[in-house]
Design a protein around this motif. Sequence first.
Motif, PDB file in Angstrom:
ATOM      1  N   UNK A 117     -43.368 -23.658  26.624  1.00 60.19           N
ATOM      2  CA  UNK A 117     -44.000 -24.879  26.152  1.00 60.19           C
ATOM      3  C   UNK A 117     -43.392 -25.434  24.885  1.00 60.19           C
ATOM      4  N   UNK A 118     -44.219 -26.128  24.114  1.00 56.76           N
ATOM      5  CA  UNK A 118     -43.776 -26.916  22.973  1.00 56.76           C
ATOM      6  C   UNK A 118     -42.947 -26.102  21.993  1.00 56.76           C
ATOM      7  N   UNK A 119     -43.427 -24.915  21.619  1.00 52.31           N
ATOM      8  CA  UNK A 119     -42.778 -24.148  20.547  1.00 52.31           C
ATOM      9  C   UNK A 119     -41.365 -23.721  20.929  1.00 52.31           C
ATOM     10  N   UNK A 120     -41.182 -23.189  22.112  1.00 52.73           N
ATOM     11  CA  UNK A 120     -39.890 -22.611  22.493  1.00 52.73           C
ATOM     12  C   UNK A 120     -39.044 -23.525  23.366  1.00 52.73           C
ATOM     13  N   UNK A 121     -39.680 -24.418  24.122  1.00 55.41           N
ATOM     14  CA  UNK A 121     -38.934 -25.219  25.095  1.00 55.41           C
ATOM     15  C   UNK A 121     -39.010 -26.715  24.839  1.00 55.41           C
ATOM     16  N   UNK A 122     -39.796 -27.124  23.837  1.00 51.22           N
ATOM     17  CA  UNK A 122     -39.993 -28.547  23.628  1.00 51.22           C
ATOM     18  C   UNK A 122     -40.929 -29.119  24.678  1.00 51.22           C
ATOM     19  N   UNK A 123     -41.086 -30.436  24.651  1.00 51.07           N
ATOM     20  CA  UNK A 123     -42.039 -31.080  25.553  1.00 51.07           C
ATOM     21  C   UNK A 123     -41.393 -31.789  26.732  1.00 51.07           C
ATOM     22  N   UNK A 124     -40.076 -31.632  26.914  1.00 52.11           N
ATOM     23  CA  UNK A 124     -39.409 -32.251  28.059  1.00 52.11           C
ATOM     24  C   UNK A 124     -39.762 -31.503  29.345  1.00 52.11           C
ATOM     25  N   UNK A 125     -39.519 -32.139  30.469  1.00 51.74           N
ATOM     26  CA  UNK A 125     -39.745 -31.498  31.767  1.00 51.74           C
ATOM     27  C   UNK A 125     -38.756 -30.350  31.967  1.00 51.74           C
ATOM     28  N   UNK A 126     -39.215 -29.279  32.617  1.00 52.03           N
ATOM     29  CA  UNK A 126     -38.361 -28.113  32.864  1.00 52.03           C
ATOM     30  C   UNK A 126     -38.657 -27.553  34.253  1.00 52.03           C
ATOM     31  N   UNK A 127     -37.702 -26.763  34.750  1.00 50.87           N
ATOM     32  CA  UNK A 127     -37.918 -25.940  35.935  1.00 50.87           C
ATOM     33  C   UNK A 127     -37.592 -24.498  35.557  1.00 50.87           C
ATOM     34  N   UNK A 128     -38.591 -23.643  35.635  1.00 50.21           N
ATOM     35  CA  UNK A 128     -38.422 -22.232  35.296  1.00 50.21           C
ATOM     36  C   UNK A 128     -38.278 -21.421  36.583  1.00 50.21           C
ATOM     37  N   UNK A 129     -37.379 -20.446  36.546  1.00 52.56           N
ATOM     38  CA  UNK A 129     -37.128 -19.551  37.672  1.00 52.56           C
ATOM     39  C   UNK A 129     -37.840 -18.236  37.383  1.00 52.56           C
ATOM     40  N   UNK A 130     -38.943 -17.987  38.072  1.00 56.55           N
ATOM     41  CA  UNK A 130     -39.748 -16.787  37.844  1.00 56.55           C
ATOM     42  C   UNK A 130     -39.381 -15.719  38.859  1.00 56.55           C
ATOM     43  N   UNK A 131     -39.050 -14.537  38.379  1.00 60.78           N
ATOM     44  CA  UNK A 131     -38.732 -13.442  39.296  1.00 60.78           C
ATOM     45  C   UNK A 131     -39.382 -12.158  38.813  1.00 60.78           C
ATOM     46  N   UNK A 132     -39.643 -11.259  39.736  1.00 57.98           N
ATOM     47  CA  UNK A 132     -40.319 -10.020  39.429  1.00 57.98           C
ATOM     48  C   UNK A 132     -39.390  -8.960  38.871  1.00 57.98           C
ATOM     49  N   UNK A 133     -39.953  -7.810  38.509  1.00 56.23           N
ATOM     50  CA  UNK A 133     -39.137  -6.727  37.955  1.00 56.23           C
ATOM     51  C   UNK A 133     -38.164  -6.196  39.011  1.00 56.23           C
TER      52      UNK A 133
END
Length: 432
Positions: A117-133
């Motif tokens: 979010x805001x603190x680490x990624x700013x407020x622009x649109x993003x696509x995060x790739x979530x993967x398991x262990x």
Amino acid sequence: MNRNDLAREAILYTLPLYETARMQAASSPRKNTEGLFADPAGGPESKRRWANVFSHTRQLLNAKDRRVVTPNTDTLYTSTWIDLSDGPLLLHTPDTGERYYVLGLLDFYTNPFAHLGTRLNGNAAHTFFLHGPGWQGTPPAGTLPIECATPTVWLIGRILALPHEDLAPVHALQDAFRLTTLQGEPAARIVTCSLHGQDKLGDAATFVQVVNRQLAINPPPADETADLARFAVLGIGAGLDSSQADLPLFQQTLTEILSELDAPASSDLEGGWNASVEVTDHYGRDWFTRARVARCYIGLLGTQEVIYQMAHRDSQGRPLDGRHRYRLRFAPGGLPQVDAFWSLSLYRKSDYLFVDNPLQRYAIGDRTAGLCTDPDGGLTIWLGHTSPPQTSNWLPAPADTFYVALRLYLPREVHQNGHYNYPLIERVNDSA
């Protein structure tokens, strides 16, 4: 180590699994966005829920909301239970403009391992790739990879909402958060929860059954498998069931631990305050703190994102009780220093929830309208069951024990390094 001590360790270690399983059952949707039930024939007793489907609170929480303990009334919640057992997923977030938001990702052991979010990624649109262990491969181009510590992850988001503002723009942002497969298809799937959301912790047989199932679904990291090997002699471990557990010992130990966790915390800072829980992304081997947070404050984020200062006692060490009146004064120039917002919320101790009151006020903070400052520029807040002569700065309490939480979102260095002097919580009369 004797069996009593081993049982205590086993319960403290696994207690977050039970509370997370209960929260999953309580907050996972029964219907998806198209209105389809996860279990059309199951009725209210069914444990089937939708995973990878967002749920949103559309109004700021109040005393009628009972699903999340120690909630805030500053943000709209956006949450989903993410199931990565079939492989990675894509999380799409919108451009939030100037509005603060954070998506906290918690593993099934309640470790807040990522903050998006805001603190680490700013407020622009993003696509995060979530993967398991243990996943190996190359993330799609243009995505931000996030390794998740367990296959089941709780995403609990907060989007700042101002009191009395038109919430339609916030609702539009909530609706823009999406989970998809790598092919862009909806990621929704049906899962079976371990219990019902209203099943409060207390019965040892249910406890062992739930945590053993979750240990199989969401195994701990490799460096903690030795601990589970020790617990197996008491019947705690993946593949074991409650019939193999020493239930009388667990029942006695569980009762003792819950009494400890529910007792008013001792004040370890001046003024009645407890030092904030020190966690960034993992509790390490501090199992007692992790269990206490899971029991009383589940969903806490890391201190770099938000500091939670709790107070269960007054400046003289006496439990806070609404039958008395208390004064909490910020000196001139001494308000909390934050880059997002701060608020002081009040909760009933018996159930960790907001208290119904004639003002319908559950928090006072930097966005509260109509506050009266002191002649010298300071700010005094009154706590108690009966109203003071001036109600503009009154935070109503129940007629029994309560506690308060001071939330500091994006706290500045003076809070991070412990140099801020928190105001005294002073009892000003013997009966309100």
